[in-house]
Design a protein around this motif. Sequence first.
Motif, PDB file in Angstrom:
ATOM      1  N   ILE A   1       0.839  -1.196   0.000  1.00 56.33           N
ATOM      2  CA  ILE A   1       0.000   0.000   0.000  1.00 56.33           C
ATOM      3  C   ILE A   1       0.874   1.245   0.000  1.00 56.33           C
ATOM      4  CG2 ILE A   1      -1.632   1.349   1.378  1.00 56.33           C
ATOM      5  CD1 ILE A   1      -2.909  -1.290   2.237  1.00 56.33           C
ATOM      6  N   TYR A   2       1.964   1.219   0.758  1.00 59.85           N
ATOM      7  CA  TYR A   2       2.886   2.357   0.731  1.00 59.85           C
ATOM      8  C   TYR A   2       3.398   2.581  -0.700  1.00 59.85           C
ATOM      9  CZ  TYR A   2       6.841   5.418   1.488  1.00 59.85           C
ATOM     10  OH  TYR A   2       7.705   6.487   1.406  1.00 59.85           O
ATOM     11  N   GLN A   3       3.764   1.497  -1.378  1.00 59.49           N
ATOM     12  CA  GLN A   3       4.329   1.624  -2.721  1.00 59.49           C
ATOM     13  C   GLN A   3       3.319   2.134  -3.745  1.00 59.49           C
ATOM     14  OE1 GLN A   3       6.971  -1.553  -4.153  1.00 59.49           O
ATOM     15  NE2 GLN A   3       6.838  -2.461  -2.116  1.00 59.49           N
ATOM     16  N   TYR A   4       2.045   2.036  -3.445  1.00 63.00           N
ATOM     17  CA  TYR A   4       1.018   2.481  -4.382  1.00 63.00           C
ATOM     18  C   TYR A   4       1.167   3.965  -4.719  1.00 63.00           C
ATOM     19  CZ  TYR A   4      -3.625   4.089  -5.838  1.00 63.00           C
ATOM     20  OH  TYR A   4      -4.659   4.699  -6.501  1.00 63.00           O
ATOM     21  N   TRP A   5       1.325   4.807  -3.710  1.00 61.82           N
ATOM     22  CA  TRP A   5       1.290   6.258  -3.933  1.00 61.82           C
ATOM     23  C   TRP A   5       2.528   6.795  -4.632  1.00 61.82           C
ATOM     24  CZ3 TRP A   5       4.404  10.253  -1.989  1.00 61.82           C
ATOM     25  CH2 TRP A   5       5.393   9.851  -1.063  1.00 61.82           C
ATOM     26  N   ILE A   6       3.596   6.010  -4.689  1.00 64.34           N
ATOM     27  CA  ILE A   6       4.813   6.494  -5.337  1.00 64.34           C
ATOM     28  C   ILE A   6       4.783   6.284  -6.850  1.00 64.34           C
ATOM     29  CG2 ILE A   6       6.191   6.190  -3.257  1.00 64.34           C
ATOM     30  CD1 ILE A   6       7.346   3.656  -4.409  1.00 64.34           C
ATOM     31  N   HIS A   7       3.716   5.669  -7.359  1.00 61.15           N
ATOM     32  CA  HIS A   7       3.570   5.491  -8.809  1.00 61.15           C
ATOM     33  C   HIS A   7       2.793   6.672  -9.395  1.00 61.15           C
ATOM     34  CE1 HIS A   7       4.541   1.352  -7.612  1.00 61.15           C
ATOM     35  NE2 HIS A   7       4.951   1.174  -8.857  1.00 61.15           N
ATOM     36  N   THR A   8       3.411   7.816  -9.429  1.00 62.04           N
ATOM     37  CA  THR A   8       2.723   9.004  -9.954  1.00 62.04           C
ATOM     38  C   THR A   8       3.729  10.042 -10.422  1.00 62.04           C
ATOM     39  OG1 THR A   8       1.047  10.696  -9.476  1.00 62.04           O
ATOM     40  CG2 THR A   8       2.588  10.142  -7.700  1.00 62.04           C
ATOM     41  N   GLU A   9       3.307  10.821 -11.405  1.00 65.02           N
ATOM     42  CA  GLU A   9       4.074  11.980 -11.835  1.00 65.02           C
ATOM     43  C   GLU A   9       3.474  13.266 -11.281  1.00 65.02           C
ATOM     44  OE1 GLU A   9       6.094  11.220 -16.038  1.00 65.02           O
ATOM     45  OE2 GLU A   9       3.915  10.975 -16.188  1.00 65.02           O
ATOM     46  N   ALA A  10       2.414  13.120 -10.498  1.00 67.24           N
ATOM     47  CA  ALA A  10       1.745  14.301  -9.936  1.00 67.24           C
ATOM     48  C   ALA A  10       2.546  14.928  -8.802  1.00 67.24           C
ATOM     49  CB  ALA A  10       0.349  13.913  -9.429  1.00 67.24           C
ATOM     50  N   ILE A  11       3.447  14.152  -8.197  1.00 67.09           N
ATOM     51  CA  ILE A  11       4.272  14.643  -7.094  1.00 67.09           C
ATOM     52  C   ILE A  11       5.707  14.747  -7.582  1.00 67.09           C
ATOM     53  CG2 ILE A  11       5.117  14.175  -4.761  1.00 67.09           C
ATOM     54  CD1 ILE A  11       2.551  12.562  -4.290  1.00 67.09           C
ATOM     55  N   ASP A  12       6.289  15.923  -7.457  1.00 71.77           N
ATOM     56  CA  ASP A  12       7.656  16.138  -7.938  1.00 71.77           C
ATOM     57  C   ASP A  12       8.668  15.607  -6.929  1.00 71.77           C
ATOM     58  OD1 ASP A  12       9.880  16.929  -9.297  1.00 71.77           O
ATOM     59  OD2 ASP A  12       9.678  19.056  -8.827  1.00 71.77           O
ATOM     60  N   ARG A  13       8.944  16.371  -5.885  1.00 74.51           N
ATOM     61  CA  ARG A  13       9.892  15.952  -4.845  1.00 74.51           C
ATOM     62  C   ARG A  13       9.237  16.100  -3.480  1.00 74.51           C
ATOM     63  NH1 ARG A  13      12.442  15.502  -9.126  1.00 74.51           N
ATOM     64  NH2 ARG A  13      14.712  15.730  -9.410  1.00 74.51           N
ATOM     65  N   MET A  14       9.628  15.229  -2.568  1.00 74.47           N
ATOM     66  CA  MET A  14       9.239  15.354  -1.169  1.00 74.47           C
ATOM     67  C   MET A  14      10.334  16.127  -0.440  1.00 74.47           C
ATOM     68  SD  MET A  14       6.327  13.830  -1.101  1.00 74.47           S
ATOM     69  CE  MET A  14       6.024  13.596   0.658  1.00 74.47           C
ATOM     70  N   PRO A  15      10.109  16.527   0.817  1.00 74.05           N
ATOM     71  CA  PRO A  15      11.167  17.211   1.567  1.00 74.05           C
ATOM     72  C   PRO A  15      12.461  16.397   1.588  1.00 74.05           C
ATOM     73  CG  PRO A  15       9.090  17.348   2.741  1.00 74.05           C
ATOM     74  CD  PRO A  15       8.852  16.432   1.590  1.00 74.05           C
ATOM     75  N   ARG A  16      13.579  17.107   1.643  1.00 75.36           N
ATOM     76  CA  ARG A  16      14.883  16.456   1.531  1.00 75.36           C
ATOM     77  C   ARG A  16      15.093  15.366   2.579  1.00 75.36           C
ATOM     78  NH1 ARG A  16      20.002  20.307   1.020  1.00 75.36           N
ATOM     79  NH2 ARG A  16      18.749  20.878  -0.815  1.00 75.36           N
ATOM     80  N   TRP A  17      14.667  15.613   3.821  1.00 73.44           N
ATOM     81  CA  TRP A  17      14.853  14.611   4.874  1.00 73.44           C
ATOM     82  C   TRP A  17      14.050  13.347   4.572  1.00 73.44           C
ATOM     83  CZ3 TRP A  17      10.657  12.713   7.421  1.00 73.44           C
ATOM     84  CH2 TRP A  17       9.474  13.466   7.374  1.00 73.44           C
ATOM     85  N   PHE A  18      12.895  13.507   3.949  1.00 80.05           N
ATOM     86  CA  PHE A  18      12.059  12.368   3.606  1.00 80.05           C
ATOM     87  C   PHE A  18      12.671  11.586   2.443  1.00 80.05           C
ATOM     88  CE2 PHE A  18       8.327  10.165   1.939  1.00 80.05           C
ATOM     89  CZ  PHE A  18       7.694   9.756   3.102  1.00 80.05           C
ATOM     90  N   GLU A  19      13.149  12.311   1.438  1.00 80.62           N
ATOM     91  CA  GLU A  19      13.788  11.672   0.282  1.00 80.62           C
ATOM     92  C   GLU A  19      15.037  10.896   0.698  1.00 80.62           C
ATOM     93  OE1 GLU A  19      13.145  11.891  -3.133  1.00 80.62           O
ATOM     94  OE2 GLU A  19      11.445  13.269  -3.133  1.00 80.62           O
ATOM     95  N   ALA A  20      15.682  11.322   1.780  1.00 80.28           N
ATOM     96  CA  ALA A  20      16.921  10.683   2.211  1.00 80.28           C
ATOM     97  C   ALA A  20      16.701   9.287   2.765  1.00 80.28           C
ATOM     98  CB  ALA A  20      17.616  11.547   3.268  1.00 80.28           C
ATOM     99  N   VAL A  21      15.516   9.025   3.297  1.00 79.66           N
ATOM    100  CA  VAL A  21      15.259   7.766   3.990  1.00 79.66           C
ATOM    101  C   VAL A  21      14.200   6.920   3.292  1.00 79.66           C
ATOM    102  CG1 VAL A  21      14.518   6.728   6.174  1.00 79.66           C
ATOM    103  CG2 VAL A  21      15.912   8.806   6.188  1.00 79.66           C
ATOM    104  N   MET A  22      13.157   7.560   2.811  1.00 83.48           N
ATOM    105  CA  MET A  22      11.991   6.850   2.307  1.00 83.48           C
ATOM    106  C   MET A  22      11.979   6.788   0.777  1.00 83.48           C
ATOM    107  SD  MET A  22      10.696   6.251   5.261  1.00 83.48           S
ATOM    108  CE  MET A  22       9.078   5.556   4.866  1.00 83.48           C
ATOM    109  N   ASN A  23      11.344   5.741   0.272  1.00 86.42           N
ATOM    110  CA  ASN A  23      11.103   5.665  -1.161  1.00 86.42           C
ATOM    111  C   ASN A  23      10.015   6.673  -1.536  1.00 86.42           C
ATOM    112  OD1 ASN A  23      11.450   4.750  -3.747  1.00 86.42           O
ATOM    113  ND2 ASN A  23      10.403   2.796  -3.445  1.00 86.42           N
TER     114      ASN A  23
END
Length: 321
Positions: free
Chosen positions: A166-188
Amino acid sequence: MDNLPSPTLWAIPFFVITVAMEWLWSRKNRKIRYETKDAFTSLALGTGSVVAGLLTGGLVLALSLWVYEHRIIDIDLTWQTLLWLAPLAFILDDFAYYWFHRTAHRVRWFWAAHVIHHSSEHYNLTTALRQTWTGFFALSFIFSMPLFFLGIPPALVFFLSGLNLIYQYWIHTEAIDRMPRWFEAVMNTPSHHRVHHATNPRYLDRNYAGVFIIWDKMFGTYEPETDSEKIRYGIIKNLGSYNLFWAAFHEWVGIAKDLWSAPWRYKVNYLIKPPGWSHDGSRESSETIKARWAEQERNTWQNLTSSSSVAGPPVAQSQDG
């Protein structure tokens, strides 16, 4: 513990609502791409995957329980132990997923089941639902078996694996550009996972993470998304068809043909070598594509540096004019 619900089945209404929302958004935002036939193919393949899971789930559960009965650690399951066991199991399950996912791209036998997920040339929430029909046949479930052997109950692992998906579901999109840097550092994130679905040589065989991108950073498979290069989605040789059965089984058909025609000493390699491998070197694999691209990049860089050296530094103008 045995009565934990299936998160993915419970999440189906959420999937339907969010796909509809993204599709409506795509009507106003050209960056988000939908193609009707492709989207319906993804949804139909997802439905088939659910049916396949229902048909084979009992066998997977039986094997999982057998392994669990032979566990090497006996954990007293109480609400207190679950407070530390559930987070630990979630991390271990995601670690197992990383190695399953990496293997599914590097071993053709597993790729034959996984390729269905990469077969769309578009990248939106319906792509997340384009799932395998043959995961059981490919033995993809074996990557979870060590967790049961360590004493983690199968019901808990299956529940946490559902949350992982379910977590991986929301990352299949072009609607979201980048997440905050701290989030991008740890999470997919969508940015990280767009790289994974790309066929650009720069991005091939990168970013296998499920939830935590740290696995890719630890094991040398991380590649950041760059704004200077437009991503191309799909597989190296795209299907060119919306046929459900061809999408689900085309790589198995390819394996069968290779096993029939290849010399005996090479047959097993068509099962265990990376996709695109051939005994005579006549096909393109990700290694050959990336090597050729890297050589072109080096030549381009050398030509640029050579041109700069020949031109030399600018000459200062004399004060006398």
